[in-house]
Design a protein around this motif. Sequence first.
Motif, mmCIF file in Angstrom:
data_model
loop_
_atom_site.group_PDB
_atom_site.id
_atom_site.type_symbol
_atom_site.label_atom_id
_atom_site.label_comp_id
_atom_site.label_asym_id
_atom_site.label_seq_id
_atom_site.Cartn_x
_atom_site.Cartn_y
_atom_site.Cartn_z
ATOM 1 N N LEU A 27 0.837 -1.191 0.000
ATOM 2 C CA LEU A 27 0.000 0.000 0.000
ATOM 3 C C LEU A 27 0.876 1.246 0.000
ATOM 4 C CD1 LEU A 27 -2.777 1.451 0.369
ATOM 5 C CD2 LEU A 27 -2.461 1.155 2.843
ATOM 6 N N THR A 28 0.493 2.211 -0.817
ATOM 7 C CA THR A 28 1.142 3.524 -0.810
ATOM 8 C C THR A 28 0.109 4.565 -0.417
ATOM 9 O OG1 THR A 28 2.742 2.936 -2.527
ATOM 10 C CG2 THR A 28 2.314 5.273 -2.206
ATOM 11 N N VAL A 29 0.442 5.375 0.584
ATOM 12 C CA VAL A 29 -0.415 6.465 1.038
ATOM 13 C C VAL A 29 0.304 7.766 0.724
ATOM 14 C CG1 VAL A 29 -1.570 7.537 3.010
ATOM 15 C CG2 VAL A 29 -1.362 5.037 2.891
ATOM 16 N N ASN A 30 -0.339 8.631 -0.042
ATOM 17 C CA ASN A 30 0.274 9.887 -0.468
ATOM 18 C C ASN A 30 -0.011 10.999 0.528
ATOM 19 O OD1 ASN A 30 1.242 8.823 -3.046
ATOM 20 N ND2 ASN A 30 -0.919 8.759 -3.614
ATOM 21 N N ASP A 31 0.809 12.041 0.494
ATOM 22 C CA ASP A 31 0.601 13.202 1.359
ATOM 23 C C ASP A 31 -0.808 13.761 1.160
ATOM 24 O OD1 ASP A 31 3.070 13.337 2.655
ATOM 25 O OD2 ASP A 31 3.996 14.402 0.984
ATOM 26 N N GLY A 32 -1.506 13.993 2.265
ATOM 27 C CA GLY A 32 -2.837 14.585 2.205
ATOM 28 C C GLY A 32 -3.954 13.607 1.956
ATOM 29 N N ASP A 33 -3.640 12.319 1.811
ATOM 30 C CA ASP A 33 -4.683 11.304 1.623
ATOM 31 C C ASP A 33 -5.499 11.123 2.900
ATOM 32 O OD1 ASP A 33 -4.500 10.477 -1.000
ATOM 33 O OD2 ASP A 33 -3.229 8.738 -0.595
ATOM 34 N N PHE A 34 -6.763 10.761 2.721
ATOM 35 C CA PHE A 34 -7.589 10.232 3.801
ATOM 36 C C PHE A 34 -7.949 8.821 3.377
ATOM 37 C CE2 PHE A 34 -10.702 11.604 7.278
ATOM 38 C CZ PHE A 34 -10.994 10.309 7.645
ATOM 39 N N VAL A 35 -7.250 7.836 3.951
ATOM 40 C CA VAL A 35 -7.406 6.434 3.562
ATOM 41 C C VAL A 35 -8.127 5.687 4.672
ATOM 42 C CG1 VAL A 35 -6.198 4.290 3.016
ATOM 43 C CG2 VAL A 35 -5.333 6.460 2.137
ATOM 44 N N SER A 36 -9.224 5.026 4.318
ATOM 45 C CA SER A 36 -9.927 4.179 5.282
ATOM 46 C C SER A 36 -9.563 2.725 5.046
ATOM 47 C CB SER A 36 -11.447 4.359 5.161
ATOM 48 O OG SER A 36 -11.873 5.536 5.803
ATOM 49 N N LEU A 37 -9.280 2.010 6.142
ATOM 50 C CA LEU A 37 -9.099 0.563 6.115
ATOM 51 C C LEU A 37 -10.421 -0.045 6.570
ATOM 52 C CD1 LEU A 37 -5.583 0.313 7.830
ATOM 53 C CD2 LEU A 37 -6.092 0.449 5.380
ATOM 54 N N LEU A 38 -11.095 -0.733 5.658
ATOM 55 C CA LEU A 38 -12.443 -1.233 5.900
ATOM 56 C C LEU A 38 -12.455 -2.744 5.731
ATOM 57 C CD1 LEU A 38 -15.604 -0.759 6.102
ATOM 58 C CD2 LEU A 38 -15.555 -0.575 3.610
ATOM 59 N N GLY A 39 -13.132 -3.427 6.646
ATOM 60 C CA GLY A 39 -13.247 -4.867 6.504
ATOM 61 C C GLY A 39 -13.922 -5.481 7.716
ATOM 62 N N PRO A 40 -14.240 -6.765 7.657
ATOM 63 C CA PRO A 40 -14.935 -7.444 8.761
ATOM 64 C C PRO A 40 -14.031 -7.618 9.967
ATOM 65 C CG PRO A 40 -14.300 -9.027 7.089
ATOM 66 C CD PRO A 40 -13.977 -7.677 6.525
ATOM 67 N N SER A 41 -14.623 -7.981 11.088
ATOM 68 C CA SER A 41 -13.853 -8.252 12.300
ATOM 69 C C SER A 41 -12.832 -9.348 12.045
ATOM 70 C CB SER A 41 -14.789 -8.697 13.434
ATOM 71 O OG SER A 41 -15.701 -7.675 13.757
ATOM 72 N N GLY A 42 -11.635 -9.141 12.575
ATOM 73 C CA GLY A 42 -10.606 -10.158 12.463
ATOM 74 C C GLY A 42 -9.756 -10.089 11.223
ATOM 75 N N CYS A 43 -9.951 -9.042 10.388
ATOM 76 C CA CYS A 43 -9.171 -8.972 9.143
ATOM 77 C C CYS A 43 -7.827 -8.279 9.341
ATOM 78 C CB CYS A 43 -9.972 -8.292 8.035
ATOM 79 S SG CYS A 43 -10.187 -6.506 8.241
#
Length: 279
Positions: A27-43
């Motif tokens: 994963l690459t996150v750029n300056d100023g990004d708003f990145v959500s990590l979304l997924g079920p419990s336990g992921c």
Amino acid sequence: MAIQIKGLGKHFPQDGKQTDVLVDINLTVNDGDFVSLLGPSGCGKSTLLNIIAGLEKSSKGEVLVDHQLVTGPKSDRVMVFQEAALFPWLSVMDNVMFGLKMKGVPARQAQELAQETLKMVHLSRFTKAYPHELSGGMRQRVAIARALVMDPKYLLMDEPFGALDEQTKLLLHSELQDIWQKTKKTIIFVTHSIHEAVQLSNRVMLMGTRPGRIIKEFLIPYSQPRSKSDPNLTYIEGQIFDDLKEEIEKVMQEEVDHDYHVTSNRLPWSADRDLGSNI
């Protein structure tokens, strides 16, 4: 690019065996990004966030922040947790000033910075209040102010609104959107909520489970603030749910230990709750 995650994996020993929690995370996150990590419990969403923060070590791969290998916590990355975890014996002002004092910032300057940050989260009138005198939403605003006042480049948020009621969540969504626009911080945000991820982020990373991995990225190319009734956002939410459905079924089948699936109308269904459907 601000954050690079390369070939990251994490495993824990369990019952004499090695259990993979995260595999091949890139994963690459750029300056100023708003990145959500979304997924079920336990992921492994929170585990991944903790590794980025330097609070946990990966078993494989690496995390680079501004081209520097992450080997532990650093002041450029600040966490906001689901529970505000404020010091109950300190006032709102003193809670927000605490990190600055530990950093050696002069008292007058620390107070000015804290006052300015509390104004940003609309708590200027509550500087002398104590945590037990505040609502859950207000306590979480203090926690966000305590993180922001340190002026980190990266704000890491682990389900910060998960324990709040729906009305308070909507209010804090709006405030967080405003803070992101004003500060230009890079934010990585862990959530279980598809709606929350789509409302807040410009990128949503959908994670699968058993073991945790990134299965798809969704771009949210709409400006802030966003309307919760925007049909474009509703459409993206539906797309995400369709991809997440199989992962939800996998988790639920493990937890309830019988035939379980999610119907095409997106409502959960289980075999022992199908009484009278063919009458």
